[in-house]
Enzyme design. Structure first.
Site, PDB file in Angstrom:
ATOM      1  N   TYR B 130       0.832  -1.212   0.000  1.00 50.87           N
ATOM      2  CA  TYR B 130       0.000   0.000   0.000  1.00 50.87           C
ATOM      3  C   TYR B 130       0.866   1.261   0.000  1.00 50.87           C
ATOM      4  O   TYR B 130       0.832   2.060  -0.914  1.00 50.87           O
ATOM      5  CB  TYR B 130      -0.876   0.045   1.262  1.00 50.87           C
ATOM      6  CG  TYR B 130      -2.102  -0.839   1.269  1.00 50.87           C
ATOM      7  CD1 TYR B 130      -2.277  -1.883   0.369  1.00 50.87           C
ATOM      8  CD2 TYR B 130      -3.108  -0.619   2.210  1.00 50.87           C
ATOM      9  CE1 TYR B 130      -3.402  -2.677   0.412  1.00 50.87           C
ATOM     10  CE2 TYR B 130      -4.242  -1.415   2.253  1.00 50.87           C
ATOM     11  CZ  TYR B 130      -4.382  -2.439   1.362  1.00 50.87           C
ATOM     12  OH  TYR B 130      -5.494  -3.210   1.424  1.00 50.87           O
ATOM     13  N   GLU B 246      -7.943  -5.521   9.174  1.00 54.93           N
ATOM     14  CA  GLU B 246      -6.603  -5.203   9.670  1.00 54.93           C
ATOM     15  C   GLU B 246      -6.703  -4.540  11.044  1.00 54.93           C
ATOM     16  O   GLU B 246      -5.933  -4.821  11.944  1.00 54.93           O
ATOM     17  CB  GLU B 246      -5.873  -4.273   8.687  1.00 54.93           C
ATOM     18  CG  GLU B 246      -4.439  -3.959   9.131  1.00 54.93           C
ATOM     19  CD  GLU B 246      -3.649  -3.107   8.140  1.00 54.93           C
ATOM     20  OE1 GLU B 246      -4.147  -2.860   7.027  1.00 54.93           O
ATOM     21  OE2 GLU B 246      -2.529  -2.705   8.504  1.00 54.93           O
TER      22      GLU B 246
HETATM   23  C1  LIG Z   1       6.752  -1.367  11.207  1.00 55.14           C
HETATM   24  C2  LIG Z   1       5.921  -0.908  10.051  1.00 55.14           C
HETATM   25  C3  LIG Z   1       5.335  -1.844   9.217  1.00 55.14           C
HETATM   26  C4  LIG Z   1       4.597  -1.445   8.114  1.00 55.14           C
HETATM   27  N1  LIG Z   1       4.097  -2.400   7.252  1.00 55.14           N
HETATM   28  C5  LIG Z   1       3.492  -2.000   6.111  1.00 55.14           C
HETATM   29  C6  LIG Z   1       3.119  -2.928   5.122  1.00 55.14           C
HETATM   30  O1  LIG Z   1       3.306  -4.134   5.266  1.00 55.14           O
HETATM   31  N2  LIG Z   1       2.545  -2.484   3.986  1.00 55.14           N
HETATM   32  C7  LIG Z   1       2.287  -1.159   3.772  1.00 55.14           C
HETATM   33  O2  LIG Z   1       1.746  -0.809   2.754  1.00 55.14           O
HETATM   34  N3  LIG Z   1       2.659  -0.228   4.686  1.00 55.14           N
HETATM   35  C8  LIG Z   1       3.245  -0.620   5.847  1.00 55.14           C
HETATM   36  N4  LIG Z   1       3.650   0.324   6.775  1.00 55.14           N
HETATM   37  C9  LIG Z   1       3.468   1.739   6.473  1.00 55.14           C
HETATM   38  C10 LIG Z   1       2.475   2.452   7.372  1.00 55.14           C
HETATM   39  O3  LIG Z   1       1.184   2.152   7.004  1.00 55.14           O
HETATM   40  C11 LIG Z   1       2.799   3.951   7.296  1.00 55.14           C
HETATM   41  O4  LIG Z   1       4.020   4.133   7.956  1.00 55.14           O
HETATM   42  C12 LIG Z   1       1.742   4.785   7.933  1.00 55.14           C
HETATM   43  O5  LIG Z   1       0.603   4.814   7.146  1.00 55.14           O
HETATM   44  C13 LIG Z   1       2.221   6.222   8.196  1.00 55.14           C
HETATM   45  O6  LIG Z   1       2.741   6.779   7.029  1.00 55.14           O
HETATM   46  P1  LIG Z   1       4.167   7.491   6.985  1.00 55.14           P
HETATM   47  O7  LIG Z   1       5.134   6.570   7.599  1.00 55.14           O
HETATM   48  O8  LIG Z   1       4.395   7.906   5.612  1.00 55.14           O
HETATM   49  O9  LIG Z   1       4.014   8.722   7.937  1.00 55.14           O
HETATM   50  P2  LIG Z   1       3.373  10.126   7.510  1.00 55.14           P
HETATM   51  O10 LIG Z   1       2.070   9.897   6.863  1.00 55.14           O
HETATM   52  O11 LIG Z   1       4.391  10.926   6.832  1.00 55.14           O
HETATM   53  O12 LIG Z   1       3.089  10.723   8.955  1.00 55.14           O
HETATM   54  C14 LIG Z   1       4.085  11.366   9.740  1.00 55.14           C
HETATM   55  C15 LIG Z   1       3.417  11.934  10.973  1.00 55.14           C
HETATM   56  O13 LIG Z   1       2.423  12.870  10.598  1.00 55.14           O
HETATM   57  C16 LIG Z   1       1.191  12.542  11.212  1.00 55.14           C
HETATM   58  N5  LIG Z   1       0.069  12.919  10.385  1.00 55.14           N
HETATM   59  C17 LIG Z   1      -0.121  12.644   9.089  1.00 55.14           C
HETATM   60  N6  LIG Z   1      -1.291  13.118   8.676  1.00 55.14           N
HETATM   61  C18 LIG Z   1      -1.858  13.721   9.747  1.00 55.14           C
HETATM   62  C19 LIG Z   1      -3.094  14.418   9.951  1.00 55.14           C
HETATM   63  N7  LIG Z   1      -3.986  14.593   8.983  1.00 55.14           N
HETATM   64  N8  LIG Z   1      -3.335  14.918  11.185  1.00 55.14           N
HETATM   65  C20 LIG Z   1      -2.441  14.758  12.193  1.00 55.14           C
HETATM   66  N9  LIG Z   1      -1.268  14.118  12.047  1.00 55.14           N
HETATM   67  C21 LIG Z   1      -0.982  13.607  10.838  1.00 55.14           C
HETATM   68  C22 LIG Z   1       1.271  11.050  11.387  1.00 55.14           C
HETATM   69  O14 LIG Z   1       0.354  10.597  12.360  1.00 55.14           O
HETATM   70  C23 LIG Z   1       2.697  10.857  11.787  1.00 55.14           C
HETATM   71  O15 LIG Z   1       2.852  11.118  13.144  1.00 55.14           O
HETATM   72  C24 LIG Z   1       4.391  -0.065   7.881  1.00 55.14           C
HETATM   73  C25 LIG Z   1       4.960   0.878   8.743  1.00 55.14           C
HETATM   74  C26 LIG Z   1       5.727   0.473   9.818  1.00 55.14           C
HETATM   75  C27 LIG Z   1       6.335   1.521  10.709  1.00 55.14           C
END
Ligand SMILES: Cc1cc2nc3c(=O)[nH]c(=O)nc-3n(C[C@H](O)[C@H](O)[C@H](O)COP(=O)(O)OP(=O)(O)OC[C@H]3O[C@@H](n4cnc5c(N)ncnc54)[C@H](O)[C@@H]3O)c2cc1C
Lengths: 374, 400
Positions: B130, B246
């Site tokens: 995703y 999920e």
């Molecule tokens: C250990 C681990 C396993 C994972 N496994 C998978 C997987 O198997 N497949 C997959 O597709 N993805 C996976 N992910 C990805 C995960 O879904 C994303 O990390 C998550 O959606 C957050 O996105 P980002 O890391 O880009 O953070 P960002 O979206 O950049 O967020 C950074 C910060 O900003 C905050 N933020 C963002 N938008 C808002 C808002 N509107 N209001 C307030 N705060 C906000 C967030 O809460 C966070 O604190 C995994 C992540 C981790 C850490």
């Protein structure tokens, strides 16, 4: 009241900052973590820069400076996450050697200043929450000989040290301040067995087992059964240094998080525009500044010999643990997935400040120390 | 309303216990004890899944006709609790908990026949494609593009944080098939093989020094159109359906209770200058606060189960449990490192690899504490960060 650095202190800060600029990037940090034992060239550089001489008296070939200068130096090193065993060898080791006999000093200090002698303070023990008086390890005195038996855990720099400062019980029970004594022990003496290990922050420590290790009475620092007061004062200087270093690391965590939040875009805007994150970064900032204030309070009160200096040191270590935890957790959360990687600096700083809380008593232990002394 | 456990449920619990007693091998037990993440070591987790599958218990939550057990909600809860209590390694969730239920709900009969049995047996090891470097919380901004070409789609782009992509042979992915209109409306749900030409996988090393996640690159990768789940450009609906699995149905309280019990034992062993740590009022206060929170969560989770077994939608309660469960997990792992003091600072990840004969420094019970604390920082980020979850409660539940 005067919170400006002197010219001399400023020079020290500048040279440390220059060193950090040249020697710290995450890639280098990651490489250094793999270097077991320590990169001796860096340590030699510390000696050449005069940094090892900072807290020693001029009569010993030192610069005659003290906790304030150590603070300035270590804060800069903390910004670069520099892993040299400065606290173990110079601050704690040097602190103990200043209480040692003239003969002991003559034998050790010159080598230390040249970068040829490493020290470690062997204090913590397994399954014992760290406070000095909780020490259980036994030192049996028979005539002019002392026999050490027992195990010290998680001795920082314990694997590299040439010289160990061992805190052990020559009387009393765990819980008593009386009955603790300090001994200088050659790390390669018969009966000393060391098992090196890494620590969470990429540094090095050791489990050190003492099997019938013999030292002479001349190896004792201070009075028999009177080690507590010395150890407390030296440890407080160690905690000041540890906190100064951590304040440097915390400021980087804060800055990197704020910078990241300005560039990382989600939902069409920088995430730093979300109020919930703004408030939390504001709180990180507040926690950081409170730590800095307690660091100053504790350092100045120590330097000036105020009655409540010890309390300020406990308050500072407690704050460091709590603020460090908070800032570290928020830094990862706000970085999202990136914060969980080994690739970015954030995680390495997080591991350092998390590890620091575990050393020499965590936040709870130090708060209780204040409560019990009141 | 009552809490008494009916006799037949006691008998069921005994049956599960006996089965676990008899079928857990030492390797699988060790892997379970050494877990520091929601993801268990792959080899042992898969061995355990095969044993469960032979018994017909790999996916109790699936409908019976697709290989589920037909158990009641209570039985499923008992089963889950017993797994946790026996410290079995958690099964890899991407197939059994995400892709499987999704295919049951949205897949074609052909897809169900093809994939579901292989998900159960572990022959297919799935990963979830995703997130992208630019699309995390704002998942709908994903850019990996699938262009139609004959019977195929041609994929270009990259996925990131893909857990276990380096072990997987299958991926379910969200890709863009239309760049016009609302971002959610141009997304398609695809199934693909990980060994297709044009796919490169780069593991990402985490804070605990283990590569759990990966970045996956697509360079003109051909995926047959028949691998689409749902309609073209309607992948968001499929993904939302999957997300209910999920996020929902997860239970945190049983695992938290087991961890608290372990911490209590550790605190008995830790001596302070005034007696054992578990007699220290500050420690007691912290521990009690967590116990109370976990009890509350346990009953929130029970309310959800009760609503589900009565065929009702638990609504807001399930959005809550993810926030509560993850944050309590973080606090519990934090109390654990606090309880251990400097013992938690000793870092020996190599001793956590099942089968490694690495001598352990310090008490073995301290081994997993710090890696687990660090790893648990991720659980408030993935699957939709807790900020995003709170946003959803504020909007969808409170109407703000
Ligand atoms: C250990 C681990 C396993 C994972 N496994 C998978 C997987 O198997 N497949 C997959 O597709 N993805 C996976 N992910 C990805 C995960 O879904 C994303 O990390 C998550 O959606 C957050 O996105 P980002 O890391 O880009 O953070 P960002 O979206 O950049 O967020 C950074 C910060 O900003 C905050 N933020 C963002 N938008 C808002 C808002 N509107 N209001 C307030 N705060 C906000 C967030 O809460 C966070 O604190 C995994 C992540 C981790 C850490």
């Amino acid at each position: 009241m005067h919170f400006q650095l002197s010219e001399e202190q400023q020079m020290l800060a500048d040279s440390a900052k220059r060193f950090v600029r040249d020697n710290s990037d995450v890639e280098k940090h990651r490489q250094n973590k793999k270097l077991m034992p320590l990169d001796t060239a860096t340590w030699q550089q510390f000696a050449d820069l005069g940094w090892l001489a900072v807290p020693f008296e001029e009569a010993h070939g030192g610069l005659g400076m003290g906790p304030l200068e150590t603070m300035v130096l270590l804060e800069a090193l903390g910004e670069g996450l520099i892993m040299a065993p400065y606290i173990a060898t110079v601050v704690l080791g040097g602190g103990f050697l200043r209480h040692a006999s003239a003969a002991q000093q003559a034998e050790t200090i010159p080598a230390l200043l040249e970068g040829k002698l490493q020290v470690a303070f062997a204090a913590e023990e397994y399954e014992r929450v760290f406070t000095l008086e909780n020490t259980a390890m036994a030192a049996d005195v028979t005539g002019s000989e002392v026999i050490l038996n027992g195990t010290k855990s998680c001795v920082m720099n314990g694997d590299q040290a040439d010289l160990l400062v061992v805190l052990a019980r020559t009387g009393g029970q765990p819980g008593d301040q009386d009955g603790l004594s300090l001994f200088l022990v050659d790390a390669n003496a018969p009966g000393v067995e060391r098992v090196a290990h890494r620590t969470v922050d990429g540094r090095q420590g050791a489990e050190i087992r003492f099997n019938q290790v013999k030292v002479s009475e001349a190896a004792r620092i201070g009075e028999l059964n009177g080690g507590y007061a010395i150890a407390r004062d030296v440890l407080h200087e160690g905690l000041l240094a540890l906190s100064a270093e951590s304040v440097g690391s915390l400021s980087v965590l804060l800055n990197e998080t704020v910078e990241y939040s300005k560039t990382r875009k989600q939902f069409g805007m920088p995430i730093g525009k979300f109020q919930v994150l703004q408030f939390r970064m504001a709180d990180m900032f507040i926690a950081m500044e409170q730590t800095r204030s307690l660091l100053l309070a504790a350092t100045l009160k120590t330097v000036e010999g105020h009655d409540d200096a010890a309390k300020a040191v406990h308050a500072m270590k407690a704050q460091l643990g709590r603020a460090g935890r908070k800032i570290a957790q928020e830094a990862i959360q706000i970085h999202g997935g990136m914060g969980m990687t080994d690739e970015l600096g954030v995680g390495h700083y997080v591991k350092r400040v998390t590890g620091v809380d575990g050393l020499f008593g965590n936040a709870d232990v130090h708060l209780m120390a204040i409560a019990r002394s009141a | 309303m009552d809490l008494r456990v009916p006799e037949q449920e006691k008998a069921f619990r005994d049956e599960v216990r006996t089965f676990l007693e008899e079928s857990l091998t030492p390797d699988i037990r060790e892997a379970g004890r050494m877990v520091t993440s929601v993801f268990a070591p792959v080899k042992e987790a898969m061995a355990w899944q095969r044993i469960l599958n032979d018994k017909g218990w790999a996916a109790p939550h699936w409908p019976k006709e697709f290989g589920g057990t037909g158990w009641s909600v209570t039985q499923r809860a008992i089963f889950a609790e017993e797994l946790v209590r026996a410290e079995t390694p958690p099964l890899v969730p991407m197939g059994l908990h995400m892709c499987g239920p999704c295919l049951i709900g949205c897949g074609t009969e052909e897809q169900q026949k093809e994939y579901l049995p292989k998900i159960l047996s572990g022959e297919h090891f799935w990963c979830q494609g995703y997130s992208e470097p630019g699309a995390g919380s704002d998942l709908a901004s994903l850019k990996t593009f699938a262009e139609k070409d004959g019977d195929d789609y041609i994929l270009n782009g990259t996925k990131i944080w893909t857990t276990y992509a380096h072990y997987a042979n299958k991926m379910f992915a969200l890709v863009r098939t239309n760049r016009d209109g609302k971002p959610q409306q141009g997304i398609t749900f695809l199934l693909l093989d990980m060994d297709l030409p044009g796919i490169t996988i780069e593991p990402i090393v985490g804070l605990d020094e283990v590569p759990e996640q990966c970045q996956v690159f697509f360079d003109n990768v051909r995926v047959p159109q028949k691998n689409r789940v749902g309609e073209e450009n309607d992948g968001w609906t499929v993904a939302k359906y999957l997300l209910t699995f999920e996020r929902g149905g997860q239970e945190y309280a049983p695992g938290l209770n087991v961890m608290l019990e372990k911490i209590r034992l550790m605190a008995e062993k830790q001596q302070t200058a005034f007696g054992p740590l578990n007699q220290d009022p500050v420690w007691q206060y912290k521990f009690a606060a967590l116990e109370a929170d976990v009890l509350a969560l346990e009953f929130t989770e029970m309310r959800i189960k009760s609503a589900l077994s009565a065929g009702k939608d638990p609504g807001a309660l399930s959005s809550m449990t993810m926030i509560l469960g993850t944050e309590l997990l973080q606090k519990v792992t934090e109390l654990r490192i606090e309880t251990l003091g400097s013992q938690s600072v000793i870092w020996q990840p190599q001793a956590l690899v099942p089968g490694e004969e690495q001598p352990v420094i310090g008490p073995e019970y301290a081994l997993t504490a710090m890696p687990h604390y660090l790893n648990s920082r991720a659980c408030s980020i993935y699957g939709g960060s807790n900020e995003v979850q709170r946003g959803m409660i504020a909007k969808a539940v409170l109407g703000l």
